[in-house]
Design an enzyme around this catalytic site. Structure first.
Site, PDB file in Angstrom:
ATOM      1  CB  CYS A  37       4.278   3.555  -1.355  1.00 62.38           C
ATOM      2  SG  CYS A  37       2.192   3.758  -0.854  1.00 62.38           S
ATOM      3  CB  CYS A 106      -0.273   1.132   3.951  1.00 60.44           C
ATOM      4  SG  CYS A 106       1.438   0.716   4.162  1.00 60.44           S
TER       5      CYS A 106
HETATM    6 FE1  FES Z   1       1.982   1.886  -0.006  1.00 56.44          FE
HETATM    7 FE2  FES Z   1       1.316   0.636   1.726  1.00 56.44          FE
HETATM    8  S1  FES Z   1       3.533   0.863   1.038  1.00 56.44           S
HETATM    9  S2  FES Z   1       0.410   1.691   0.437  1.00 56.44           S
END
Ligand code: FES
Length: 136
Positions: A37, A106
């Site tokens: 992400c 995450c």
């Molecule tokens: Fe990036 Fe949670 S979506 S750390």
């Protein structure tokens, strides 16, 4: 959307994170990123007598990442470095009362951030003792 699946604990720490912010003059800094992400977490530590005397974090990421950062800083504060290294992202997830399955990754940032900060501290200690030895 998979929102509204966070526990109260996650929401609480997301809204009011503990130990958030940059640290002046840390003994070790760990910076890790989540390639999935692009989120980034920085962990700062102060070490005294081989224990984590102080800790703070800066996280540019999602609610799970911020809650995980906050939780892990509370969990490792006061622990020896080896004890802190043994904390896994599962421990963090459990302490948060769980994360939605698609958000468990995450919490890895928290585990890796602590490890990176401790590695940085240890590398600096080594460099210091190396600098004390005579060099040509
Ligand atoms: Fe990036 Fe949670 S979506 S750390």
């Amino acid at each position: 959307g998979g929102e509204a699946m966070y526990t109260e604990k996650v929401m609480e720490l997301f809204m009011n994170p503990k130990n958030a912010g940059r640290m002046e003059d840390p003994d070790g800094v760990g910076e890790v990123g989540n390639p999935r992400c692009g989120d980034i977490m920085k962990i700062y530590i102060k070490v005294k007598d081989d224990r984590i005397a102080d800790i703070s974090f800066e996280t540019f990421g999602c609610a799970s990442a911020i809650a995980s950062s906050s939780m892990v800083t509370e969990m490792v504060k006061g622990l020896t470095l080896d004890e802190a290294l043994a904390i896994s992202n599962k421990d963090v997830v459990n302490a948060l009362g769980g994360l939605p399955p698609q958000k468990v990754h995450c919490s890895l940032l928290a585990e890796e951030g602590i490890q990176a900060a401790i590695e940085d501290y240890r590398a600096k200690q080594k460099a210091k003792s190396g600098a004390a030895a005579p060099k040509s």
